[in-house]
Structures are given as C-alpha cells and as structure tokens.
Design a protein around this motif. Structure first.
Motif, PDB file in Angstrom:
ATOM      1  N   ILE A 236       0.848  -1.192   0.000  1.00 26.30           N
ATOM      2  CA  ILE A 236       0.000   0.000   0.000  1.00 26.30           C
ATOM      3  C   ILE A 236       0.884   1.243   0.000  1.00 26.30           C
ATOM      4  N   GLU A 237       1.954   1.165   0.906  1.00 20.92           N
ATOM      5  CA  GLU A 237       2.854   2.304   1.060  1.00 20.92           C
ATOM      6  C   GLU A 237       3.535   2.612  -0.268  1.00 20.92           C
ATOM      7  N   SER A 238       4.071   1.508  -0.931  1.00 24.79           N
ATOM      8  CA  SER A 238       4.811   1.772  -2.164  1.00 24.79           C
ATOM      9  C   SER A 238       3.875   2.266  -3.260  1.00 24.79           C
ATOM     10  N   SER A 239       2.627   1.771  -3.267  1.00 22.87           N
ATOM     11  CA  SER A 239       1.733   2.280  -4.302  1.00 22.87           C
ATOM     12  C   SER A 239       1.397   3.745  -4.027  1.00 22.87           C
ATOM     13  N   LYS A 240       1.310   4.092  -2.703  1.00 20.69           N
ATOM     14  CA  LYS A 240       1.077   5.506  -2.356  1.00 20.69           C
ATOM     15  C   LYS A 240       2.258   6.347  -2.820  1.00 20.69           C
ATOM     16  N   GLU A 241       3.501   5.793  -2.524  1.00 23.61           N
ATOM     17  CA  GLU A 241       4.712   6.532  -2.914  1.00 23.61           C
ATOM     18  C   GLU A 241       4.740   6.733  -4.419  1.00 23.61           C
ATOM     19  N   LEU A 242       4.367   5.632  -5.124  1.00 21.31           N
ATOM     20  CA  LEU A 242       4.363   5.689  -6.581  1.00 21.31           C
ATOM     21  C   LEU A 242       3.422   6.781  -7.080  1.00 21.31           C
ATOM     22  N   LYS A 243       2.230   6.819  -6.445  1.00 18.79           N
ATOM     23  CA  LYS A 243       1.241   7.827  -6.839  1.00 18.79           C
ATOM     24  C   LYS A 243       1.802   9.222  -6.592  1.00 18.79           C
ATOM     25  N   ALA A 244       2.475   9.366  -5.384  1.00 18.22           N
ATOM     26  CA  ALA A 244       3.027  10.677  -5.035  1.00 18.22           C
ATOM     27  C   ALA A 244       4.087  11.090  -6.042  1.00 18.22           C
ATOM     28  N   ILE A 245       4.951  10.095  -6.435  1.00 21.24           N
ATOM     29  CA  ILE A 245       6.009  10.407  -7.396  1.00 21.24           C
ATOM     30  C   ILE A 245       5.382  10.843  -8.725  1.00 21.24           C
ATOM     31  N   VAL A 246       4.382  10.040  -9.167  1.00 20.02           N
ATOM     32  CA  VAL A 246       3.743  10.361 -10.453  1.00 20.02           C
ATOM     33  C   VAL A 246       3.127  11.752 -10.402  1.00 20.02           C
ATOM     34  N   SER A 247       2.438  12.039  -9.250  1.00 21.69           N
ATOM     35  CA  SER A 247       1.761  13.338  -9.201  1.00 21.69           C
ATOM     36  C   SER A 247       2.779  14.477  -9.135  1.00 21.69           C
ATOM     37  N   SER A 248       3.911  14.257  -8.380  1.00 21.31           N
ATOM     38  CA  SER A 248       4.891  15.346  -8.300  1.00 21.31           C
ATOM     39  C   SER A 248       5.574  15.537  -9.658  1.00 21.31           C
ATOM     40  N   GLN A 249       5.799  14.393 -10.368  1.00 26.21           N
ATOM     41  CA  GLN A 249       6.429  14.529 -11.686  1.00 26.21           C
ATOM     42  C   GLN A 249       5.478  15.211 -12.671  1.00 26.21           C
ATOM     43  N   THR A 250       4.188  14.874 -12.527  1.00 25.68           N
ATOM     44  CA  THR A 250       3.219  15.539 -13.411  1.00 25.68           C
ATOM     45  C   THR A 250       3.234  17.036 -13.140  1.00 25.68           C
ATOM     46  N   ASP A 251       3.283  17.403 -11.828  1.00 24.74           N
ATOM     47  CA  ASP A 251       3.315  18.828 -11.467  1.00 24.74           C
ATOM     48  C   ASP A 251       4.529  19.512 -12.066  1.00 24.74           C
ATOM     49  N   SER A 252       5.728  18.844 -11.906  1.00 26.17           N
ATOM     50  CA  SER A 252       6.931  19.529 -12.382  1.00 26.17           C
ATOM     51  C   SER A 252       6.937  19.587 -13.912  1.00 26.17           C
ATOM     52  N   LEU A 253       6.346  18.555 -14.556  1.00 28.29           N
ATOM     53  CA  LEU A 253       6.233  18.590 -16.021  1.00 28.29           C
ATOM     54  C   LEU A 253       5.353  19.757 -16.463  1.00 28.29           C
ATOM     55  N   GLN A 254       4.247  19.917 -15.713  1.00 24.79           N
ATOM     56  CA  GLN A 254       3.308  20.996 -16.009  1.00 24.79           C
ATOM     57  C   GLN A 254       4.012  22.355 -15.878  1.00 24.79           C
ATOM     58  N   LEU A 255       4.817  22.429 -14.770  1.00 24.43           N
ATOM     59  CA  LEU A 255       5.544  23.669 -14.491  1.00 24.43           C
ATOM     60  C   LEU A 255       6.534  23.962 -15.622  1.00 24.43           C
ATOM     61  N   ALA A 256       7.276  22.893 -16.008  1.00 26.29           N
ATOM     62  CA  ALA A 256       8.281  23.046 -17.061  1.00 26.29           C
ATOM     63  C   ALA A 256       7.600  23.474 -18.366  1.00 26.29           C
ATOM     64  N   ASN A 257       6.441  22.885 -18.611  1.00 28.67           N
ATOM     65  CA  ASN A 257       5.689  23.196 -19.813  1.00 28.67           C
ATOM     66  C   ASN A 257       5.278  24.669 -19.835  1.00 28.67           C
ATOM     67  N   ASP A 258       4.743  25.114 -18.673  1.00 29.14           N
ATOM     68  CA  ASP A 258       4.322  26.515 -18.560  1.00 29.14           C
ATOM     69  C   ASP A 258       5.510  27.446 -18.775  1.00 29.14           C
ATOM     70  N   GLU A 259       6.658  27.043 -18.111  1.00 27.16           N
ATOM     71  CA  GLU A 259       7.870  27.852 -18.188  1.00 27.16           C
ATOM     72  C   GLU A 259       8.324  27.978 -19.640  1.00 27.16           C
ATOM     73  N   LEU A 260       8.242  26.840 -20.354  1.00 26.97           N
ATOM     74  CA  LEU A 260       8.682  26.798 -21.736  1.00 26.97           C
ATOM     75  C   LEU A 260       7.808  27.709 -22.616  1.00 26.97           C
ATOM     76  N   ALA A 261       6.502  27.644 -22.377  1.00 24.57           N
ATOM     77  CA  ALA A 261       5.569  28.442 -23.168  1.00 24.57           C
ATOM     78  C   ALA A 261       5.860  29.933 -22.941  1.00 24.57           C
ATOM     79  N   GLN A 262       6.061  30.261 -21.640  1.00 21.58           N
ATOM     80  CA  GLN A 262       6.336  31.653 -21.276  1.00 21.58           C
ATOM     81  C   GLN A 262       7.666  32.117 -21.908  1.00 21.58           C
ATOM     82  N   PHE A 263       8.635  31.204 -21.819  1.00 20.58           N
ATOM     83  CA  PHE A 263       9.958  31.504 -22.364  1.00 20.58           C
ATOM     84  C   PHE A 263       9.882  31.781 -23.867  1.00 20.58           C
TER      85      PHE A 263
END
Ligand SMILES: Nc1ncnc2c1ncn2[C@@H]1O[C@H](COP(=O)(O)OP(=O)(O)OP(=O)(O)O)[C@@H](O)[C@H]1O
Ligand SMILES: [Mg+2]
Length: 482
Positions: A236-263
């Motif tokens: 359960i813990e590792s699946s939670k961790e996995l979800k957290a990793i996926v969500s944080s990576q999605t967030d940072s991807l989103q951020l990078a995407n926004d940054e790129l568009a702005q750039f």
C-alpha cells in the motif's frame, strides 16, 4: 512440547487404548469359548462313559456308537487348537498357561489311538478285554485332561482382566486429563492473545508478552500474520509513494511546460523588438542615401549596430540559459583569481562608465574542482547586477565579492549598496525576462534565471536580502556536489 506433538501423543495413546480394549475383548470371548468347548468335551466323555458302562458280558458292543462318541470327544480339543492364534500362544507362554494346548494335543492323540483300537477290535487284532481296558484307560485320561484344562484357561482370562483392563482404564483417565489440560491451555492462550492484541500496549511490550505466555505454534501463526500484514502495508505504502512520485512529476512537467511556453513567448517578443527596429532603420538608411543625407545614414547604421549587439547579447543569454539545464561532465581545478580577471575584462564596458568600486575577497582553503563555466556565469551575473543597479545617490557605490569555504561547502556572497530590489518584485526575481528597472540599464532579464539554474544543478542554495540600503546574494554549494 508444541501443540501438534501433544495431539500426536493423544492420538497414539488412544490407538493403544483401542487396540488393548479390542484385544482384551477377543481374549475374554475366546476364554469363554474354550470353557464352552471343555463343557461339551465333558458331556461327550460322560456319554462314552455311560456307553461303556452299559456293555454287558457276552453281549455285542455297539462299536458305531462308541466310535461316534470318540469322534465327538476329539472334536473339542481340535477346535481349541484351531482357535489359538500366535498372540494367544505368546500370552500363554508369558503367563505359563501353554500346557492347556498341550492337554488338547494329548486329547486328540488319545482319541486317535482309541479309534485305532476300535478298528483293531473290529479286525480281531485285540480281544474284548483288551479293548475295554483301552476304552476305560482313555476315559480316565479324557477326564483328567478336561479337569486340568480349566485351570490355565481361567488363569489366562484372569490375567487379561487383571492386567489389560486396568491399563485401559489408566490410559483413558490419562487421555481425558491430558485433553482437558490441553484444551484449557490452548483456549487460555487464545484468550490472552486476544486481550494482548486488543490492548494498547506498544510493540515491544506486545512482543515480550507473546514470548512469555504464547505456545510456539500460536507465535508462528502471529508472526506469519504479522509478516503478511507488513507486506500488505508495504505494498500500500509503495503504491502511495508511486502515486506521489507520479503526481509530483506531473506537477513539475506541467511547471516546465508553462515555463517553456512563457519563455518562447518572451524570447520571441524580445527578439522581435530589435529586429523590427533594424528593419525600419535599414529603410531609413535607404531613404537617407537616396536623399544624399550621409550623416543621417551613418547615425542610423550605428543604431542598427547597437540593436544587433543587443540582439547578440540576448541570444548569448538564451544560449547560456539553455546550457544551464544540460549536465556537463567537464570538471577541472578552478583558479578563482584568474576567473575574476576574466570577468572584470568582460565587464570593462560597464565599469568604465560608472563610479562604482568592485572589491574582491577570495579565501579558499580547498581546491575547487568543478565546471568552470557555471561558476563564471554565476559570478559574472551577480557582480554585473551589483554594478548595473548601483545607487547614484550614495557617496561611494560599492560591490563586494566574497568567495570562501567551510568544512562542507563553498560560499559565494555578492554584496552591494545599490538601489535594492523593491519588495513587491522580490518574489519574481528569478523569473525569466523579469526586469524591474529597465530604464537604468540594458539587459535581457535572464541573468538571475541562469544563476538559479546553475545553483540548482549543483543542488546548492541561493538566497538574497534586499532593501534600499542594498542587496546581498548568498550561494552555498556542498563540496561533494561540485
Ligand atoms: N543587485 C541588484 N540590485 C537591484 N536590482 C537588482 C539586482 N539584481 C537584480 N536586480 C533586478 O532584478 C532584475 C532581474 O535581474 P537579471 O539579472 O535577471 O536581469 P538583468 O540584469 O536585467 O538582465 P541580464 O539578463 O543582462 O542579467 C533586474 O532587471 C533588476 O531590476
Ligand atoms: Mg543581470
């Protein structure tokens, strides 16, 4: 002894008890059968006795009746011998009652010889007196044997009663006591366990109590259940961790995407400005030449050169920013004195026009082996900002660069007494193309973004404090991350 061994002992004892009981029952039944056969034996002896007594002198002897009687007498010992199996013989040997069977054999033998005498008499091989003597003698022996037979059979049956029945009773009592003890132990252990598990004691207390009062099998059961639960929790813990990793990576991807568009938007906007200026200026130059206004044409051409320089520096900055994200494995010992000389040379154009002083302090006790280009860009951007945004109203404008180290890190501090970054803009200071005083000096607004990216590359830390008195930028990078 663990529970399964105790249960096995009970099963073995119960089997033994059942076997002894069955054996005893058969033996007692056989004893009764032997008594019955002896009783029949006596009956036929009695019949023969009467038949012999009835024989009167000079009368004919009823040989057929006598022969039938002897055959009947012989039948009982034969049955006895047939009924006695190996186990009976063993018991009889042990308690010394085997002669009961010997008596049977004697009886059979005597019956056979008497039958032979009947034949002999029929064939006149013996006379009447001899025949009667043999008959009487046989009767005596049959009677004796019958009397003697009772003793060992009774002794055998008594032995079974006295020995095996109490043994069966003792085993049964033991089994009953042992089973009730066992069931009490198991149920009290389960009760204790339930109380322990539902109590609020901590993990170590629980484990102590388990080891004190719990049978081995229950301990194994608990530890297997514990392992299973731990594994499930881990999953359960590792699946939670996995979800957290996926969500944080999605967030940072989103951020990078926004940054790129702005750039892309800001870069093309800033690139477009000098290009449009150059386009218009070149049209003016053509017109100036057509109207022979050479002076104006030269002035417009100079402006074009300035715009081109701006454009070049913007492109250089964009390139630096792009490179800051890409890892570079090229490391070499950095000579900071030489690095400062190079930076000063490049900032000469800026320093010659302003009354601002630059003070350098290098106090490094360790050799820094790292990517020289990144350190050059960090220092050059921070120092150039200090110089560019100096305060005209201050008596002695100053920019101070300190490079030092402690046990674990290299520390770079750039201090100035310039105009400072206004509080409302401080949060955006690392944003791309953010410029808060464009009227004071040229620039692309990428300098601090580049610095931040380099510091992040080294997993270091950059902080600043700024007010109207001036600005301090401080960078700390761990030596093992260089
Ligand atoms: N030491 C400082 N003192 C006052 N303002 C500063 C200082 N450093 C940065 N700033 C403000 O932050 C803005 C962003 O700085 P940054 O270095 O990113 O861009 P820039 O200096 O304008 O352009 P360049 O890309 O040429 O460095 C500056 O335009 C300036 O307004
Ligand atoms: Mg700058």
């Amino acid at each position: 002894m663990n529970i399964s061994k105790k249960l096995l002992l009970i099963v073995v004892l119960t089997c033994l008890e059942v076997s002894i009981t069955v054996f005893s029952a058969f033996e007692i039944a056989k004893g009764a059968q032997f008594h019955q056969l002896n009783f029949l034996h006596l009956k036929y002896i009695n019949q023969l006795d009467k038949a012999v007594d009835k024989i009167l002198p000079n009368t004919q002897i009823n040989l057929a009746a006598i022969e039938a009687n002897i055959l009947a007498i012989r039948q009982q010992p034969m049955n006895c011998l047939k009924a006695a199996n190996a186990l009976n013989k063993l018991v009889m040997n042990i308690i010394d009652t085997r002669h009961a069977l010997t008596l049977c054999k004697q009886d059979v033998k005597r019956a056979n010889t008497t039958l032979q005498s009947v034949n002999d008499y029929k064939n006149d091989k013996i006379n009447r007196a001899e025949f009667l003597f043999i008959l009487n003698h046989a009767l005596d022996e049959f009677n004796d044997n019958s009397e003697q037979f009772e003793g060992p059979i009774t002794k055998t049956v008594s032995f079974i009663f006295v020995t095996f029945i109490p043994l069966v009773i003792v085993i049964s009592i033991f089994n009953v006591i042992y089973i009730s003890y066992l069931s009490r132990t198991i149920s009290s252990s389960i009760r204790n366990l339930t109380t322990l598990l539902s109590s609020k004691s901590n993990k170590t207390d629980l484990e102590d109590n388990f080891s004190k009062s719990t049978p081995d099998e229950l301990k194994e059961l608990i530890s297997a259940a514990k392992k299973r639960i731990e594994n499930d929790l881990l999953n359960i813990e590792s699946s939670k961790e996995l979800k957290a990793i996926v969500s944080s990576q999605t967030d940072s991807l989103q951020l990078a995407n926004d940054e790129l568009a702005q750039f892309a938007y800001r870069a093309s906007h800033d690139l477009k400005a000098p290009l449009s200026a150059v386009k218009s200026l070149s049209r003016f130059i053509v017109k100036d030449i057509e109207s022979n206004d050479t002076a104006e044409a030269i002035s417009n051409a100079k402006t074009i050169t300035k715009q081109m320089e701006k454009l070049e520096s913007l492109v250089v900055d964009i390139l630096q920013l792009a490179k800051a994200d890409i890892g570079n494995e090229e490391t070499s010992p950095i000579n900071f004195e030489q690095l400062i000389v190079d930076v000063k040379e490049r900032l000469y154009w800026l320093m010659q026009d302003i009354p601002c002083q630059l003070e350098i302090h290098i106090n490094l006790e360790v050799e820094i082996i790292s990517d020289k280009v990144r350190f050059t860009q960090i220092i050059e951007n921070l120092v150039s900002n200090g110089l560019k945004y100096y305060d005209k109203n201050k008596v002695s404008p100053l920019v101070k660069l300190d490079i030092s180290n402690n046990e674990n890190s290299i520390i770079i501090v750039v201090t100035d007494n310039g105009i400072g970054i206004p509080k409302p803009f401080q949060a955006q200071v690392y944003g791309m193309f953010k410029r808060f005083n464009p009227e004071l000096c040229s620039g692309s607004g990428l300098g601090l973004s580049i610095v931040k990216k380099h510091v992040e590359y080294f997993k270091g830390e950059i902080t600043f404090q700024s007010s109207e008195q001036g600005t301090i930028f401080k960078i700390i990078i761990a030596l093992d991350k260089l």
